[in-house]
Design an enzyme around this catalytic site. Sequence first.
Site, mmCIF file in Angstrom:
data_model
loop_
_atom_site.group_PDB
_atom_site.id
_atom_site.type_symbol
_atom_site.label_atom_id
_atom_site.label_comp_id
_atom_site.label_asym_id
_atom_site.label_seq_id
_atom_site.Cartn_x
_atom_site.Cartn_y
_atom_site.Cartn_z
ATOM 1 N N ASP A 1 11.312 30.065 17.855
ATOM 2 C CA ASP A 1 11.513 29.119 16.755
ATOM 3 C C ASP A 1 10.192 28.708 16.136
ATOM 4 O O ASP A 1 9.156 28.725 16.778
ATOM 5 C CB ASP A 1 12.200 27.850 17.300
ATOM 6 C CG ASP A 1 13.716 27.948 17.133
ATOM 7 O OD1 ASP A 1 14.428 27.224 17.808
ATOM 8 O OD2 ASP A 1 14.133 28.806 16.337
ATOM 9 N N ARG B 1 20.154 22.027 20.989
ATOM 10 C CA ARG B 1 19.875 23.467 21.088
ATOM 11 C C ARG B 1 18.787 23.784 22.110
ATOM 12 O O ARG B 1 18.600 24.946 22.487
ATOM 13 C CB ARG B 1 19.515 24.050 19.734
ATOM 14 C CG ARG B 1 18.403 23.328 19.035
ATOM 15 C CD ARG B 1 18.133 23.826 17.623
ATOM 16 N NE ARG B 1 17.328 25.053 17.664
ATOM 17 C CZ ARG B 1 17.810 26.247 17.376
ATOM 18 N NH1 ARG B 1 19.043 26.359 16.985
ATOM 19 N NH2 ARG B 1 17.059 27.319 17.449
ATOM 20 N N PRO C 1 12.724 4.941 8.467
ATOM 21 C CA PRO C 1 11.496 5.452 7.829
ATOM 22 C C PRO C 1 10.228 4.859 8.444
ATOM 23 O O PRO C 1 9.145 5.407 8.291
ATOM 24 C CB PRO C 1 11.650 5.021 6.376
ATOM 25 C CG PRO C 1 13.099 4.764 6.192
ATOM 26 C CD PRO C 1 13.583 4.250 7.520
ATOM 27 N N GLU D 1 19.664 -2.354 3.957
ATOM 28 C CA GLU D 1 18.190 -2.379 3.969
ATOM 29 C C GLU D 1 17.638 -2.107 5.350
ATOM 30 O O GLU D 1 16.450 -1.861 5.537
ATOM 31 C CB GLU D 1 17.677 -3.741 3.453
ATOM 32 C CG GLU D 1 18.058 -4.042 2.025
ATOM 33 C CD GLU D 1 17.731 -2.846 1.120
ATOM 34 O OE1 GLU D 1 18.665 -2.319 0.489
ATOM 35 O OE2 GLU D 1 16.560 -2.414 1.136
HETATM 36 C C1 4FV Z 1 15.651 7.283 7.760
HETATM 37 C C2 4FV Z 1 14.630 8.239 7.675
HETATM 38 C C3 4FV Z 1 16.179 6.492 6.644
HETATM 39 C C4 4FV Z 1 16.642 3.438 5.598
HETATM 40 C C5 4FV Z 1 17.518 2.322 5.163
HETATM 41 C C6 4FV Z 1 18.817 3.909 6.385
HETATM 42 C C7 4FV Z 1 17.553 4.571 5.932
HETATM 43 C C8 4FV Z 1 18.905 2.642 5.602
HETATM 44 N N1 4FV Z 1 16.051 7.222 9.030
HETATM 45 N N2 4FV Z 1 14.448 8.755 8.926
HETATM 46 N N3 4FV Z 1 13.938 8.635 6.594
HETATM 47 N N4 4FV Z 1 17.012 5.450 6.976
HETATM 48 O O1 4FV Z 1 15.872 6.760 5.485
HETATM 49 O O2 4FV Z 1 15.325 8.131 9.723
HETATM 50 O O3 4FV Z 1 19.355 1.630 6.455
#
Ligand code: 4FV
Length: 273
Positions: free
Chosen positions: A169, A154, A89, A116
């Site tokens: 697209d 793709r 994130p 985490e």
């Molecule tokens: C995430 C997202 C995501 C966070 C903690 C995996 C999680 C756990 N990855 N975009 N949104 N990852 O939420 O790519 O480890």
Amino acid sequence: MRIDVISLFPEFVAQCAAFGVVGRAGERGLLSLHGWNPRDYAEGNYRRVDDRPFGGGPGMVMLIEPLRASLRAARDADPAPAKVIYLSPQGAPLTQAKVRELAGRERLILLCGRYEGVDERLIQAEVDEEISIGDYVLSGGELAAAVVVDAVARLREGVLNDAESAVQDSFEDGLLDCPHYTRPVEHELGPVPGVLMSGNHAQIARWRRMQALGRTWQRRPDLLDEATLSKADRKLLAEFREQLAVAAPDAGANATVDSVAVNPGCAQGTRND
Ligand code: 4FV
């Protein structure tokens, strides 16, 4: 293209990529996907891959060494240089432009976190880029990695057959896609816009461009600010807005007037007449 996935559940991404055009790409050797499980590189009889966070707090953090060893094994598995992407994130939002850039590479290594997250020192030492698929929290990076694999695959040469690749697209030119219709022409849910039955390809292209512009203006004005609109585009958008104002005078931008209403020449004429 070769994509290596570092994950405690490597089969997860492999399964996601086993269907449809992406699955076919794998069968045709246009995409090779390889999974590496950090637990296979973890020490001790418990083969730990995580531990408690320093500074306290909930959850666990993935250990450096099992990840580092599995990354090294993935790198050494093929001489071609690979870009290491950590899905999290905290990453830059994934866009079609980023997907196009990644699709231009021969190798990617996708690092999937769990718990985490991953010890920051591993990220600083081994990760080239962090990418997020959206502002929400998943239980692992695997779903995000599967999104990257699908969107990138793709765009690889030969993966989509002509019919598929002909589809303009969404986001290809920064706009949302126009509405699509197929049989039956007449249905209790309403008619198909007449222009689409006209066989007049110039008019059809014009109508589709107007719809793409209009819907982007209605639903994602942020994209419109990014997009470079030609003079013709601005004229088409103005026409869309006029028609919308006629079709739903008091409804304003977010009117969900179906595309039939804002399209003269609809088979049945506009529903509002
Ligand atoms: C995430 C997202 C995501 C966070 C903690 C995996 C999680 C756990 N990855 N975009 N949104 N990852 O939420 O790519 O480890």
